[in-house]
Design a protein around this motif. Structure first.
Motif, short mmCIF file in Angstrom:
data_model
loop_
_atom_site.label_atom_id
_atom_site.label_comp_id
_atom_site.label_asym_id
_atom_site.label_seq_id
_atom_site.Cartn_x
_atom_site.Cartn_y
_atom_site.Cartn_z
N ALA A 65 -8.08 8.80 -3.69
CA ALA A 65 -7.17 9.93 -4.55
C ALA A 65 -5.75 9.69 -4.33
N SER A 66 -5.14 9.25 -3.09
CA SER A 66 -3.79 9.25 -2.85
C SER A 66 -3.28 8.05 -2.23
N THR A 67 -4.00 6.93 -2.46
CA THR A 67 -3.70 5.60 -1.90
C THR A 67 -3.72 4.58 -3.01
N LEU A 68 -2.41 3.94 -3.37
CA LEU A 68 -2.40 3.26 -4.40
C LEU A 68 -1.97 1.77 -3.84
N ILE A 69 -2.88 0.79 -4.23
CA ILE A 69 -2.62 -0.69 -4.03
C ILE A 69 -1.84 -1.68 -4.87
N LEU A 70 -0.68 -2.17 -4.67
CA LEU A 70 -0.07 -2.81 -5.82
C LEU A 70 -0.05 -4.40 -5.21
N GLU A 71 -0.23 -5.15 -6.24
CA GLU A 71 0.12 -6.65 -6.00
C GLU A 71 0.87 -7.29 -7.23
N PHE A 72 1.96 -8.03 -7.01
CA PHE A 72 2.81 -8.38 -7.85
C PHE A 72 3.57 -9.47 -7.32
N VAL A 95 1.02 -1.18 -0.24
CA VAL A 95 0.04 0.04 -0.08
C VAL A 95 0.82 1.26 -0.02
N LEU A 96 0.82 1.96 -1.02
CA LEU A 96 1.53 3.23 -1.20
C LEU A 96 0.53 4.41 -0.77
N ARG A 97 0.90 4.90 0.42
CA ARG A 97 0.10 6.27 0.92
C ARG A 97 0.43 7.53 0.47
N HIS A 98 -0.24 8.45 0.52
CA HIS A 98 0.06 9.96 0.20
C HIS A 98 0.84 9.98 -1.24
N CYS A 99 0.26 9.43 -2.00
CA CYS A 99 0.75 9.46 -3.40
C CYS A 99 0.73 10.71 -3.96
N GLN A 100 1.86 11.35 -4.57
CA GLN A 100 1.75 12.47 -5.40
C GLN A 100 2.08 12.32 -6.70
N GLY A 101 1.25 13.04 -7.49
CA GLY A 101 1.30 12.84 -9.05
C GLY A 101 0.11 12.36 -9.60
N GLU A 102 -0.21 12.78 -10.98
CA GLU A 102 -1.44 12.49 -11.67
C GLU A 102 -1.56 10.59 -11.68
N PRO A 103 -2.84 10.42 -11.23
CA PRO A 103 -2.96 8.72 -11.42
C PRO A 103 -2.56 8.26 -12.87
N ALA A 104 -2.78 9.04 -13.98
CA ALA A 104 -2.20 8.75 -15.14
C ALA A 104 -0.85 8.54 -15.40
N LEU A 105 -0.13 9.33 -14.78
CA LEU A 105 1.39 9.31 -14.67
C LEU A 105 1.77 7.86 -14.01
N TRP A 106 1.28 7.66 -12.78
CA TRP A 106 1.44 6.66 -12.08
C TRP A 106 1.22 5.30 -12.88
N GLU A 107 0.19 5.32 -13.65
CA GLU A 107 -0.20 3.91 -14.42
C GLU A 107 0.61 3.76 -15.60
N THR A 108 1.13 4.97 -16.19
CA THR A 108 2.00 4.82 -17.19
C THR A 108 3.41 4.65 -16.66
N ARG A 109 3.79 5.12 -15.53
CA ARG A 109 5.22 4.33 -14.93
C ARG A 109 5.00 2.76 -14.77
N LEU A 110 3.87 2.30 -14.09
CA LEU A 110 3.77 1.17 -13.74
C LEU A 110 3.96 0.19 -14.94
N GLN A 111 3.10 0.52 -16.03
CA GLN A 111 3.21 -0.31 -17.23
C GLN A 111 4.64 -0.30 -17.70
N HIS A 112 5.28 0.82 -17.73
CA HIS A 112 6.76 0.84 -18.29
C HIS A 112 7.67 -0.04 -17.31
N LEU A 113 7.40 0.01 -16.09
CA LEU A 113 8.20 -0.88 -15.11
C LEU A 113 7.87 -2.46 -15.52
N GLN A 114 6.87 -2.84 -15.70
CA GLN A 114 6.29 -4.11 -16.12
C GLN A 114 7.11 -4.53 -17.37
#
Length: 362
Positions: free
Chosen positions: A324-331, A134-153
């Motif tokens: 809006a500021s809490t991202l849950i990741l599973e991998f 669980v990532l809390r207090h995320c700063q940045g647009e959700p679209a940017l987070w999702e683009t970065r996650l796709q790039h990371l994968q």
């Protein structure tokens, strides 16, 4: 000083920020073994959930109840204290005894499964780990987070040993151990320190490869590691094109050194980069001594040289926004790969320091 130098990551235009490990529930790890216990045999096998305890503490409790030396308790890898972790342990069956295992149950320790198997669980016998973070207090647009996650994968991340490997003063203790002035310690403690030294040197080489932007490509003279294996071989010039294709398909990886005695050595450009990285270490440090001598001193400690892939990537990545500021990741990650390094690559910078963590997740 917990590490030699900071971990650095590939350049990104925008750095992301988030808080990791606000609570133990925010960092959950489930161990994945490469096989299933048979159900019969001379060893008890337990799948245990723990929190606020490191792996060695659980092993000591099992050993004390069974009346055996702690070295006889088996586990595949070390897990962080400050998390909810689920991992397997083995204990040899003692004739004429039936320990009350459930007497060890507490709010910090739960037996999820109990079975038997015909042999001890050995270190390193691990397919990988599944993470729920669980990532809390995320700063940045959700679209940017999702683009970065796709790039990371897709492209992976530099496979650094995380801050957990170095503890608060492990490298200072390493210097004393390698110079022969260390306090008396048991085999487990000595192993942790030698591992920390090798990890620090590996990270130094990997950081140089990141600086040169060649951490995820095969250089001339590379020691190549097969995906999902410890098997390595020297890249030959006439195989370069084929190996580059296999690297693009994640079948093989460039590798970095875990110094010790013997082992394959890189050649040509790959050898030059490793030499540049290790030659950049200080000849004399007030707290760590002559770090440049560590590779030779490790060999003198009868530690066998090995290699480690310079890159890794998350498998079966899923994510969703809790708010809006809490991202849950599973991998899932292969054995020995640090989730904290994966998250740092996502953010674009070093974030996790050793003073916030306890032990490695193998």
């Amino acid at each position: 000083m917990s590490e030699l130098f900071p971990r650095i990551y590939p350049h990104v235009d925008v750095l992301l920020e988030a808080e990791l490990k606000s609570t133990e529930e925010d960092f959950q790890v489930t161990e994945m073994l490469p096989f299933t216990p048979s159900g019969t045999g001379s060893h008890y096998w337990f799948f245990i959930e723990k929190r606020g305890l490191n792996t060695q503490e659980v092993a000591k409790r099992l050993a004390q109840l069974a009346g055996i030396p702690v070295r006889d308790v088996g586990y595949a890898g070390m897990k962080d204290r400050h998390a909810i972790t689920r991992q397997s342990f083995s204990v040899p069956v003692q004739a004429g005894t039936t320990p009350d295992w459930l007497s060890l149950e507490s709010e910090n320790l739960h037996f999820l499964e109990m079975t038997r198997h015909d042999r001890k669980l050995r270190r390193g016998v691990l397919k990988g780990n599944h993470f729920r973070l669980v990532l809390r207090h995320c700063q940045g647009e959700p679209a940017l987070w999702e683009t970065r996650l796709q790039h990371l994968q897709k492209t992976g991340f530099p496979n650094y040993f995380g801050a957990q490997r170095f503890g608060h003063r492990n490298l200072q203790e390493v210097s004393r151990l390698l110079s022969g002035t260390a306090r008396k310690m048991d085999r487990h403690q000595r192993g942790l320190l030698l591992s920390a030294a090798r990890s620090a040197l590996f990270n130094q080489v990997l950081a140089e490869r990141v600086r040169q932007n060649n951490w995820n490509v095969l250089l001339a003279g590379e020691i190549v590691q097969l995906n999902g294996s410890h098997s390595i071989f020297l890249a030959q010039a006439n195989e370069q094109e084929n190996l580059q294709q296999r690297s693009a398909e994640w079948d093989v990886h460039p590798s970095g050194p875990l110094p010790g005695r013997g082992g394959l050595s890189p050649e040509n450009q790959a050898a030059l980069v490793e030499k540049q990285a290790l030659d950049a270490l200080p000849e004399e440090s007030e707290t760590l001594g002559n770090i440049r001598h560590w590779p030779q001193q490790l060999a003198a400690q009868d530690v066998d040289a090995a290699r480690r892939a310079l890159r890794a990537r998350p498998d079966s990545l899923q994510y969703h926004w809790q708010d809006a500021s809490t991202l849950i990741l599973e991998f899932s990650l292969p054995a020995g790969v640090f989730a904290t390094s994966c998250i740092e690559a996502l953010l674009g910078h070093e974030q996790v320091r050793a003073d916030r963590l306890d032990l490695c997740v193998d």
